[in-house]
Design a protein around this motif. Structure first.
Motif, short mmCIF file in Angstrom:
data_model
loop_
_atom_site.label_atom_id
_atom_site.label_comp_id
_atom_site.label_asym_id
_atom_site.label_seq_id
_atom_site.Cartn_x
_atom_site.Cartn_y
_atom_site.Cartn_z
N LEU A 126 0.84 -1.20 0.00
CA LEU A 126 0.00 0.00 0.00
C LEU A 126 0.87 1.25 0.00
O LEU A 126 1.83 1.35 0.76
N ALA A 127 0.52 2.21 -0.86
CA ALA A 127 1.19 3.51 -0.88
C ALA A 127 0.14 4.60 -0.97
O ALA A 127 -0.97 4.38 -1.46
N PHE A 128 0.51 5.78 -0.49
CA PHE A 128 -0.35 6.95 -0.58
C PHE A 128 0.33 7.94 -1.53
O PHE A 128 1.46 8.37 -1.28
N CYS A 129 -0.37 8.28 -2.60
CA CYS A 129 0.22 9.16 -3.61
C CYS A 129 -0.22 10.59 -3.40
O CYS A 129 -1.40 10.92 -3.49
N LEU A 149 5.45 0.32 -8.37
CA LEU A 149 4.20 0.73 -7.74
C LEU A 149 2.97 0.21 -8.47
O LEU A 149 1.86 0.28 -7.93
N SER A 150 3.15 -0.31 -9.69
CA SER A 150 2.01 -0.91 -10.39
C SER A 150 1.53 -2.16 -9.67
O SER A 150 0.41 -2.63 -9.91
N THR A 151 2.35 -2.72 -8.79
CA THR A 151 1.95 -3.89 -7.99
C THR A 151 1.34 -3.48 -6.65
O THR A 151 0.93 -4.34 -5.88
N PHE A 152 1.31 -2.19 -6.35
CA PHE A 152 0.77 -1.65 -5.10
C PHE A 152 -0.70 -1.26 -5.29
O PHE A 152 -1.14 -0.96 -6.41
N LEU A 153 -1.42 -1.21 -4.19
CA LEU A 153 -2.66 -0.43 -4.13
C LEU A 153 -2.24 0.98 -3.74
O LEU A 153 -1.74 1.20 -2.64
N VAL A 154 -2.41 1.93 -4.65
CA VAL A 154 -1.98 3.31 -4.42
C VAL A 154 -3.21 4.17 -4.23
O VAL A 154 -4.09 4.22 -5.11
N GLN A 208 10.70 4.32 1.80
CA GLN A 208 9.75 3.32 2.28
C GLN A 208 9.14 2.54 1.12
O GLN A 208 8.90 1.32 1.24
N GLU A 209 8.88 3.21 -0.01
CA GLU A 209 8.33 2.50 -1.17
C GLU A 209 9.35 1.51 -1.74
O GLU A 209 9.01 0.39 -2.13
N ARG A 210 10.62 1.93 -1.78
CA ARG A 210 11.67 1.00 -2.23
C ARG A 210 11.75 -0.21 -1.30
O ARG A 210 11.88 -1.35 -1.75
N PHE A 211 11.72 0.05 -0.01
CA PHE A 211 11.83 -1.03 0.98
C PHE A 211 10.69 -2.01 0.83
O PHE A 211 10.90 -3.24 0.80
N ILE A 212 9.47 -1.52 0.74
CA ILE A 212 8.31 -2.40 0.62
C ILE A 212 8.37 -3.20 -0.67
O ILE A 212 8.10 -4.40 -0.69
N SER A 220 0.44 -9.23 5.98
CA SER A 220 -0.69 -9.19 5.05
C SER A 220 -0.77 -7.86 4.33
O SER A 220 -1.13 -7.80 3.15
N VAL A 221 -0.48 -6.77 5.02
CA VAL A 221 -0.50 -5.43 4.43
C VAL A 221 0.77 -4.70 4.83
O VAL A 221 1.09 -4.60 6.02
N ALA A 222 1.52 -4.23 3.84
CA ALA A 222 2.71 -3.40 4.09
C ALA A 222 2.41 -2.01 3.55
O ALA A 222 2.21 -1.84 2.35
N ALA A 223 2.38 -1.03 4.43
CA ALA A 223 1.94 0.32 4.07
C ALA A 223 3.04 1.34 4.31
O ALA A 223 3.58 1.41 5.43
N GLY A 224 3.36 2.13 3.30
CA GLY A 224 4.27 3.25 3.47
C GLY A 224 3.53 4.45 4.01
O GLY A 224 2.62 4.95 3.35
N VAL A 225 3.91 4.92 5.20
CA VAL A 225 3.07 5.90 5.89
C VAL A 225 3.77 7.22 6.21
O VAL A 225 3.20 8.07 6.91
N GLY A 226 5.00 7.43 5.73
CA GLY A 226 5.64 8.74 5.90
C GLY A 226 5.75 9.18 7.34
O GLY A 226 6.30 8.49 8.19
N ALA A 227 5.17 10.35 7.64
CA ALA A 227 5.29 10.95 8.97
C ALA A 227 4.15 10.55 9.91
O ALA A 227 3.93 11.21 10.93
#
Length: 276
Positions: free
Chosen positions: A67-70, A88-93, A198-202, A212-219
């Protein structure tokens, strides 16, 4: 003891990215979502309820969602990273902030169904889940994730929150960290390493064996821990939280907003007229 026992022409409006199955009215599709290309990132056209359901189903079924937040900043920082854009095409963005809504209006003639910034999305998600979730925290400055976990445990006592590491671990510590995450396999792993780390890491390090869910959440941990103050509700309703954050932290955020917002709009105009 488990870790979790602890607390056509160039000016034609483009079409959304085609996926194999047609979308339902709320944007949900069996097998995927309609996505809109915002600066090279495919952002899902989904509302909050649909996104929450997707994550809940991944937890129940033992699946794996990245999961990423754009927001405008992510578009800017990934502009010169086509490989990560493809990852990121493999992410839910999910669409985060007024910038991507403006881009969507310009490119597709409509905004996204909901503003799905992580600071509001995850509280809504945690509150909506009656079954106990194991939630792991990774990242932030030393001590911040611990304070965030304490606050989250008080607000959502039905879930179990645990910290795996702050975000300043040494590279040689990473294999042991990944192994520890794999052993405990949280339902939700919140990764707060900042864009685009965080997106690279995930993308590169995490798989179904880890969570089950890996989410990049910034701050996000800073907000949960009370390190950074949220904008008043009226500012958030007006979609001006970024102005409030810039006022609070001008030295840290001026490049992101004062330089970054015009850069993002130039990218949207270039995509509108030239397709990229």
């Amino acid at each position: 003891m488990s870790l979790f026992h602890l607390s056509g022409s160039k000016t034609t409006v483009p079409r959304a990215i085609a996926l194999p199955l047609a979308a339902d009215a709320d944007g949900r599709k069996r097998g995927g979502y309609v996505r809109r290309d915002i600066g090279g990132i495919g952002v899902a056209v989904v509302n909050r309820g649909t996104a929450i359901t997707e994550l809940a189903e991944a937890v129940i079924e033992g699946g794996h969602v990245k999961l990423a937040f754009c927001n405008a900043n992510l578009v800017n920082v990934l502009a010169d990273e086509p490989a990560l854009q493809r990852s990121l095409s493999t992410f839910l963005v999910l669409a985060d902030g007024i910038g991507v809504d403006i881009g969507s209006w310009l490119l597709y003639g409509a905004p996204f169904p909901d503003n799905l910034n992580g600071t509001d999305f995850f509280p809504a998600f945690f509150a909506s889940q009656p079954r106990t979730l194991k939630v792991g925290l990774l990242g932030g400055r030393p001590g911040v994730a611990d304070r965030a976990a304490e606050q989250l445990a008080q607000r959502y006592p039905q879930h179990r929150f645990a910290v795996f590491s702050h975000g300043y671990y040494a590279p040689e510590e990473e294999p042991a960290l990944l192994d520890r995450i794999r052993q405990h396999r949280p339902d939700i792993l919140l990764v707060a390493l900042g864009n685009p780390i965080q997106e690279r890491f995930i993308a590169a390090k995490l798989g179904p064996q880890h969570c089950s869910v890996a989410a990049g959440v910034g701050a996000l941990f800073d907000f949960f821990a009370g390190e950074v103050q949220r904008a008043p509700a009226a500012w958030r309703r007006a979609r001006l939280e970024w102005v409030y954050r810039l006022w609070l932290e001008p030295r840290r955020l001026w490049r992101r907003y004062v330089l970054g917002n015009p850069a993002f709009m130039l990218r949207m105009c270039r995509q509108y007229f030239f397709g990229r």
